[in-house]
Write an enzyme that holds these catalytic residues in place. Structure first.
Site, PDB file in Angstrom:
ATOM      1  N   LYS A 238       0.797  -1.258   0.124  1.00 18.37           N
ATOM      2  CA  LYS A 238      -0.125  -0.103   0.120  1.00 18.37           C
ATOM      3  C   LYS A 238       0.921   1.371  -0.165  1.00 18.37           C
ATOM      4  O   LYS A 238       1.898   1.225   0.576  1.00 18.37           O
ATOM      5  CB  LYS A 238      -0.945  -0.027   1.214  1.00 18.37           C
TER       6      LYS A 238
ATOM      7  N   SER B 193      -9.834   2.138   2.872  1.00 21.25           N
ATOM      8  CA  SER B 193      -8.817   2.849   1.752  1.00 21.25           C
ATOM      9  C   SER B 193      -7.619   2.107   1.130  1.00 21.25           C
ATOM     10  O   SER B 193      -7.023   2.283   0.477  1.00 21.25           O
ATOM     11  CB  SER B 193      -8.049   4.057   2.970  1.00 21.25           C
TER      12      SER B 193
ATOM     13  N   SER C 266     -10.180  -0.219   7.176  1.00 17.66           N
ATOM     14  CA  SER C 266      -9.549  -0.142   5.725  1.00 17.66           C
ATOM     15  C   SER C 266      -8.735  -1.368   5.246  1.00 17.66           C
ATOM     16  O   SER C 266      -8.480  -1.336   3.967  1.00 17.66           O
ATOM     17  CB  SER C 266      -8.669   1.058   5.933  1.00 17.66           C
TER      18      SER C 266
END
Length: 488
Positions: free
Chosen positions: A76, A152, A176
């Protein structure tokens, strides 16, 4: 061969038997990215030159004993990677091309000889539940690209679901990891707060953030956690606890397991399809010898309000460092220093980030701190106490991961309050600091995945994994694959 068709354990066996090479794996990963990522948009930055060089080096190695030897991974884009662009999907960091160090989790993956394929798309600074807040491009759900992948960590979930990598790392502040895992039909774990080092994770809300793995199977997930978990002197909130071999706990045996099902998690607002699917999953557990009872988490109804006050307050402090001076993009239109601060932040941050900074600054301001921030902290303690009380009598808490399956791109982006409410079932886990995992448990009528959330006691990931693995072995939801552009 296809990455779709093998677990990490199976890939490991093929490497050890010289049936494939690491270069084959890396080739397969980039081939798949070239085939589908123009539809999915899971990656922001690829590290192809370094990945291929590392693959060649690993193929020349005679020692292949590391747990993640040669396995392609996505990271990420809020996890710092040395000399590899780290943007947090924000225009503010679009030129942060050469970070000076690796996050601790990246160092640990490198020590186990994993291969980083690239950096994954996300909601800007991890603020969002749909990945539509990326300042570059929204990620799409591989099961149907008209739908969001969740956020996210949308890129992290989508990259695994689309078969671009075998595992990815995401971060979870209020759901997330688990929410996009549910939307994309993969396995996503939010570990106990403090189990995995946050050093090198660009902070959103420091008392809530946790890095965790997203994979296709529970066993793969446990294997990755064994690598990234553990105490770190570089992180003052890192817990000095022993990390067990989680994969050894995957016995498939849940006889006598006591499951708590909060009535609030199946109440009004939860989609009927989701509720029915979760109840069917509980029947599977009954057939395996587990028992379940309805319980109450009475303060969970306050979780969303408390979370957004606390997380936004911490975000307003953490993001104060982005000022256009030390790193990041500096406004070219400033006439003086104050103007430079103001314009750099105004031009660099997106609308959702600005919204949360303003909310957090308000909650921390003189005259409002006691009424909002301090009260939210008290509610957080009550929510933690609710979980503590349940775990006196039960082994795990089970319910849906999200109230609905994935929604369409653009459907909720202009309604922030509805978007915030989408995390209502995942947020209490972060406030309490306990571990939670989302695993696939079925599909909606239009072919979109539905996630089952399993919550455990502090540092009891072993029971969470054992419970998840038993369900996975008794069902076949995790074996289904998306046909990009349409339902399965």
């Amino acid at each position: 061969m296809s990455l779709f068709d093998h677990s990490i354990k199976e890939i490991e066996a093929k490497l050890h038997n010289n049936e494939i090479t690491v270069q084959d794996l890396v080739d397969e990963s980039y081939k798949r990215i070239n085939e589908v990522d123009d539809k999915v948009h899971a990656f922001l930055t690829l590290d192809e030159e370094n990945a291929r060089a590392k693959a060649k080096e690993l193929d020349e190695s005679t020692d292949k004993t590391e747990k993640l030897f040669g396995i392609p991974a996505g990271i990420k884009d809020n996890i710092v990677t040395k000399q590899l662009r780290t943007t947090c999907a924000s225009q503010f960091l679009r030129n942060f091309d050469d970070p000076l160090y690796d996050a601790t989790v990246v160092q640990k993956l490198a020590a186990e000889k994993s291969v980083t394929i690239g950096k994954l798309n996300m909601d800007e600074f991890a603020m969002g539940s749909s990945n539509e807040n990326s300042s570059f491009t929204p990620t799409r759900n591989p099961w149907n690209t008209d739908y969001v992948p969740g956020g996210s960590s949308g890129g992290s979930a989508a990259s695994v679901a689309a078969g671009e990598v075998l595992f990815s790392l995401g971060s979870d502040t209020g759901g997330s990891i688990r929410q996009p895992a549910a939307f994309c039909g993969v396995v996503g774990l939010k570990p106990t707060y403090g189990l995995v080092s946050r050093f090198g994770l660009v902070a959103f809300a420091s008392s809530l953030d946790q890095i965790g793995p997203l994979t296709r199977t529970v066993e793969d997930n446990a294997r990755v956690l064994e690598v990234i978990a553990g105490h770190d002197n570089m992180d003052s909130t890192s817990a000095n606890v022993e990390v067990p071999e989680y994969t050894k706990e995957l016995t498939g045996d849940v006889k006598g397991l006591k499951i708590a099902v909060p009535k609030e998690y199946l109440a009004e607002g939860v989609n009927p399809e989701v509720k029915e699917t979760v109840l069917n999953a509980l029947k599977v557990y009954e057939s395996l010898g587990a028992t379940w009872e309805e319980v109450s988490l009475p303060h969970s109804k306050y979780a969303v309000a408390a979370y957004y006050l606390l997380s936004s307050s911490e975000a307003s402090a953490n993001l104060a460092r982005f000022d256009g001076v030390r790193y990041g993009v500096r406004s070219e239109n400033a006439e003086n220093m104050i103007d430079m601060f103001k314009k750099s932040r105004s031009e660099g941050f997106g609308e959702e980030v600005k919204r949360r900074i303003m909310l957090g600054t308000f909650a921390l301001s003189s005259g409002y701190y006691d009424a909002y921030y301090k009260k939210a902290q008290k509610v957080r303690t009550l929510i933690k106490n609710d979980f503590d009380k349940i775990f006196e009598d039960y082994d795990v808490v089970i319910g849906p991961t999200t109230p609905t399956p994935a929604f369409k791109v653009g459907e909720k982006i202009d309604d922030p309050l509805t978007m915030y409410a989408n995390d209502i079932l995942t947020i209490p886990v972060n406030l309490a600091g306990v571990p939670g995992i989302s695993i696939p448990c079925g599909f909606s009528e239009n072919g979109l995945p539905i996630g089952l959330q399993i919550i455990g006691e502090h540092f009891d990931e072993s029971t969470v994994y054992r419970t998840a693995h038993a369900y996975e072995k008794a069902t076949d939801h995790h074996t289904k694959r998306p046909q990009l552009g349409g339902a399965n």
